[in-house]
Design a protein around this motif. Sequence first.
Motif, PDB file in Angstrom:
ATOM      1  N   ASN A   1       0.811  -1.090   0.048  1.00 27.87           N
ATOM      2  CA  ASN A   1       0.021   0.014   0.202  1.00 27.87           C
ATOM      3  C   ASN A   1       0.910   1.290  -0.187  1.00 27.87           C
ATOM      4  OD1 ASN A   1       0.684   0.081   2.617  1.00 27.87           O
ATOM      5  ND2 ASN A   1      -1.009  -0.372   3.490  1.00 27.87           N
TER       6      ASN A   1
ATOM      7  N   LEU B   1      -8.929  -4.256  -0.795  1.00 33.60           N
ATOM      8  CA  LEU B   1      -8.259  -3.362  -1.492  1.00 33.60           C
ATOM      9  C   LEU B   1      -8.735  -2.345  -2.430  1.00 33.60           C
ATOM     10  CD1 LEU B   1      -5.248  -6.147  -2.335  1.00 33.60           C
ATOM     11  CD2 LEU B   1      -5.575  -4.617  -0.308  1.00 33.60           C
TER      12      LEU B   1
ATOM     13  N   LEU C   1      -2.017   0.757  -5.104  1.00 34.71           N
ATOM     14  CA  LEU C   1      -1.272  -0.156  -4.943  1.00 34.71           C
ATOM     15  C   LEU C   1       0.292  -0.235  -5.676  1.00 34.71           C
ATOM     16  CD1 LEU C   1      -3.892  -2.716  -5.350  1.00 34.71           C
ATOM     17  CD2 LEU C   1      -3.161  -1.922  -3.187  1.00 34.71           C
TER      18      LEU C   1
END
Length: 159
Positions: A17, A125, A130
């Motif tokens: 992340n 997510l 990302l």
Amino acid sequence: MQIADKSAVTIHYSVKNDAGEVLDTSRGRDPLVYLHGTGSIVPGLEKALAGKSAGDKIDAKLAPEEGYGLRDEKNVRKLPLRKLSGEGRIGPGSPCRVQVSGGFQLGRVVALQGDYATVDLNHPLAGMALAFEVEVVAVREATAEELAHGHVHGPGDHH
Ligand code: ZN
């Protein structure tokens, strides 16, 4: 050979992340095998891998839209508890499976109120930028059978 639509691709990957925390990695387990061009991995990663060959290493920074998409608050729903199942006691924060028409969807419990639970059905997510680190392990043409099934077969798979 280079990765293109209909390639069967084997990769090792790690994904972090914004804060640099590793969210998932294939290191230490079997690599991921996927059929390129079918949307079986997130769109930004599929784009970054096109044209790469075995041995290539890539870093791909993806905006949420190129990753697991944006969060949709409509996917946070109040549902009767009887539609939920999970490991052990279900409480705020627990992962759960929700009965939907035709199967199950994975979610996370946000809160409980009587016989109801508020469940977040967004991908965990979703909404995140990302950073993927990927190593291409192998690339080959998919077989006709794999293309018909829409997924890759491992050694000894017969179905
Ligand atoms: Zn199959």
